[in-house]
Design an enzyme around this catalytic site. Structure first.
Site, PDB file in Angstrom:
ATOM      1  N   THR A 159       0.850  -1.175   0.024  1.00 57.61           N
ATOM      2  CA  THR A 159      -0.149   0.112   0.026  1.00 57.61           C
ATOM      3  C   THR A 159       0.866   1.281   0.020  1.00 57.61           C
ATOM      4  O   THR A 159       0.545   2.297  -0.556  1.00 57.61           O
ATOM      5  CB  THR A 159      -1.059   0.207   1.447  1.00 57.61           C
ATOM      6  OG1 THR A 159      -1.786  -1.089   1.140  1.00 57.61           O
ATOM      7  CG2 THR A 159      -1.711   1.225   1.488  1.00 57.61           C
ATOM      8  N   ASP A 203       1.945  -6.926  -4.517  1.00 63.08           N
ATOM      9  CA  ASP A 203       0.713  -6.789  -3.158  1.00 63.08           C
ATOM     10  C   ASP A 203       1.310  -7.992  -2.424  1.00 63.08           C
ATOM     11  O   ASP A 203       0.988  -9.072  -2.719  1.00 63.08           O
ATOM     12  CB  ASP A 203      -0.498  -6.875  -3.865  1.00 63.08           C
ATOM     13  CG  ASP A 203      -1.647  -6.730  -2.927  1.00 63.08           C
ATOM     14  OD1 ASP A 203      -1.362  -7.378  -1.711  1.00 63.08           O
ATOM     15  OD2 ASP A 203      -2.615  -5.892  -2.981  1.00 63.08           O
ATOM     16  N   THR A 237       1.456  -4.901   4.073  1.00 62.47           N
ATOM     17  CA  THR A 237       1.552  -5.094   5.382  1.00 62.47           C
ATOM     18  C   THR A 237       0.886  -6.666   5.705  1.00 62.47           C
ATOM     19  O   THR A 237       0.983  -7.164   6.858  1.00 62.47           O
ATOM     20  CB  THR A 237       0.394  -4.285   6.183  1.00 62.47           C
ATOM     21  OG1 THR A 237      -0.826  -4.209   5.734  1.00 62.47           O
ATOM     22  CG2 THR A 237       0.758  -2.838   6.351  1.00 62.47           C
ATOM     23  N   ASP A 238       0.059  -7.099   4.765  1.00 62.50           N
ATOM     24  CA  ASP A 238      -0.564  -8.343   4.718  1.00 62.50           C
ATOM     25  C   ASP A 238       0.245  -9.548   5.217  1.00 62.50           C
ATOM     26  O   ASP A 238       0.024 -10.275   6.074  1.00 62.50           O
ATOM     27  CB  ASP A 238      -1.432  -8.908   3.465  1.00 62.50           C
ATOM     28  CG  ASP A 238      -2.653  -7.856   3.176  1.00 62.50           C
ATOM     29  OD1 ASP A 238      -3.108  -7.364   4.561  1.00 62.50           O
ATOM     30  OD2 ASP A 238      -3.154  -7.838   1.986  1.00 62.50           O
ATOM     31  N   GLN A 246      -3.741 -21.449  18.227  1.00 58.57           N
ATOM     32  CA  GLN A 246      -4.456 -20.308  17.464  1.00 58.57           C
ATOM     33  C   GLN A 246      -4.737 -19.302  18.440  1.00 58.57           C
ATOM     34  O   GLN A 246      -5.066 -18.268  17.939  1.00 58.57           O
ATOM     35  CB  GLN A 246      -5.875 -21.097  17.198  1.00 58.57           C
ATOM     36  CG  GLN A 246      -6.249 -21.986  16.331  1.00 58.57           C
ATOM     37  CD  GLN A 246      -7.384 -22.707  16.011  1.00 58.57           C
ATOM     38  OE1 GLN A 246      -8.304 -22.049  16.348  1.00 58.57           O
ATOM     39  NE2 GLN A 246      -7.312 -24.022  15.569  1.00 58.57           N
TER      40      GLN A 246
HETATM   41  N1  ASP Z   1      -2.740  -5.813   0.281  1.00 56.10           N
HETATM   42  C1  ASP Z   1      -1.506  -4.899   0.765  1.00 56.10           C
HETATM   43  C2  ASP Z   1      -0.217  -5.688   0.902  1.00 56.10           C
HETATM   44  O1  ASP Z   1      -0.212  -6.193   1.750  1.00 56.10           O
HETATM   45  C3  ASP Z   1      -1.826  -4.255   1.993  1.00 56.10           C
HETATM   46  C4  ASP Z   1      -1.046  -3.449   2.583  1.00 56.10           C
HETATM   47  O2  ASP Z   1       0.025  -3.185   2.193  1.00 56.10           O
HETATM   48  O3  ASP Z   1      -1.291  -2.720   3.770  1.00 56.10           O
HETATM   49  O4  ASP Z   1       0.500  -5.421  -0.053  1.00 56.10           O
END
Ligand code: ASP
Length: 339
Positions: free
Chosen positions: A13, A55, A87-88, A270
């Site tokens: 992102t 991504d 972030t993912d 978990q």
């Molecule tokens: N889908 C994005 C990624 O992980 C989300 C992000 O960057 O926050 O590349």
């Protein structure tokens, strides 16, 4: 060696812009980054980008090799590194790099943002500025995640919130540092610099799979997973301190057969924090008898990356079973610290 930081843009992102299809990579992000950050008088930095921006939801373990290859290539030329990442799956990559970069003697700071750098309410500036300052810090010699003013050990980090700016935390280890008005490091927690032993590894995406338990799980689901071509490691996502439905004998038989066939089966919980204590209940000690390895207090992401790493290093199943619960890069408590 110059006191200079290399920023490696891998995607995510932070470098995206809006389009009718949703966020997508912005053009000429390195130049934009310099325009936004140069006025702040930060440590000097250069920016490079992967040929193909990811991504991070699309990330594959082979991308860890591409990222590590760039770091290894430029390791002698820079005093610190900042990796811009989605972030993912950031916690997976930070974990993987912590193992790949054995003997790390420089800061490697992984960051990203929830809102793109070119958006009004972006959190990217805060994350970038802190990451660049920390990448220039002489006391850091490990892979960290820096997000929302928190410095976390990379292989202890996990994404805990999908939309908030404080998206990352480190449930089983205090933060390594915090950037408030002043930047404060918890010096006692930081890893000491090693002798760099950086080697490129290739990862087989088929080698590791994950089985999440749920009430009513059928043995056949596990049997199909274990029959997958190329499987060498299976991560169980169990309940609580590492418990499984021991009364489901067919499922226990599938797990026992997998262990006997040389698959390394690793037990993670978990639960977000606390870790696995497999022999606490009869519903957990059944796994010890089968030969399932407890993952101690490692995050699910670190467990996944460590299993991939040890398999990619060519370790035998016995060696992997012995190494999984021991800290290689501070990813878990040592057995004598586990309560
Ligand atoms: N889908 C994005 C990624 O992980 C989300 C992000 O960057 O926050 O590349």
């Amino acid at each position: 060696m110059s006191e200079r930081i290399l920023v490696l843009h891998t995607g995510g992102t932070i470098g995206m812009t809006t389009s009718p299809q949703g966020y997508q990579p912005a053009a000429d992000f390195p130049a934009f980054l310099h325009r936004r950050l140069d006025p702040f008088g930060l440590p000097a930095f250069d920016v490079i980008a992967l040929d193909h921006l990811i991504d991070s939801a699309d990330l594959n373990p082979s991308d860890w090799s591409s990222i590590a290859a760039q770091l290894i290539r430029y390791w002698p030329d820079y005093s610190g590194f900042v990796i811009l990442h989605g972030t993912d799956t950031m916690a997976y990559t930070a974990s993987a790099l912590s193992f790949i970069l054995q003997g790390c003697d420089k800061p490697v700071i992984v960051t990203g943002s929830q809102v793109p750098l070119n958006a009004v309410r972006t959190d990217a500036i805060n994350n970038l500025v802190n990451s660049l300052l920390l990448a220039a810090h002489p006391d850091i010699s490990e892979v960290c995640v820096c997000f929302h003013g928190r410095l976390l050990r990379g292989n202890r980090s996990t994404k805990v919130k999908s939309t908030a700016f404080d998206a990352f935390d480190s449930p089983d280890l205090p933060w390594l540092g915090e950037a408030g008005v002043h930047i404060h490091l918890s010096e006692g927690l930081l890893l000491h610099p090693g002798e760099p032993h950086l080697r490129e590894l290739s990862f087989d995406p088929a080698a590791v799979s994950v089985l999440a338990l749920y009430p009513g799980i059928q043995a056949d689901i596990a049997r199909r997973l274990c029959a997958a071509e190329g499987l060498k490691g299976l991560i169980l996502r169990s309940y609580g301190v590492g418990n499984v439905p021991q009364g489901n004998q067919a499922l226990m038989d599938v797990l026992a057969a997998a262990v006997n066939e040389g698959v390394v089966v690793v037990n993670t919980s978990q639960c977000l924090a606390g870790g696995v204590y497999q022999d606490t209940y009869a519903s957990g000690s059944v796994l010890s008898r089968i030969g399932v390895t407890p993952a101690s207090d490692m995050t699910a992401e670190a467990t996944f990356a460590k299993l991939h790493y040890l398999i990619a290093c060519g370790e035998s199943p016995e060696q992997i079973r012995a190494l999984m619960p021991l800290p290689l890069r501070g990813e878990c408590s040592s057995p004598d610290q586990q309560v």
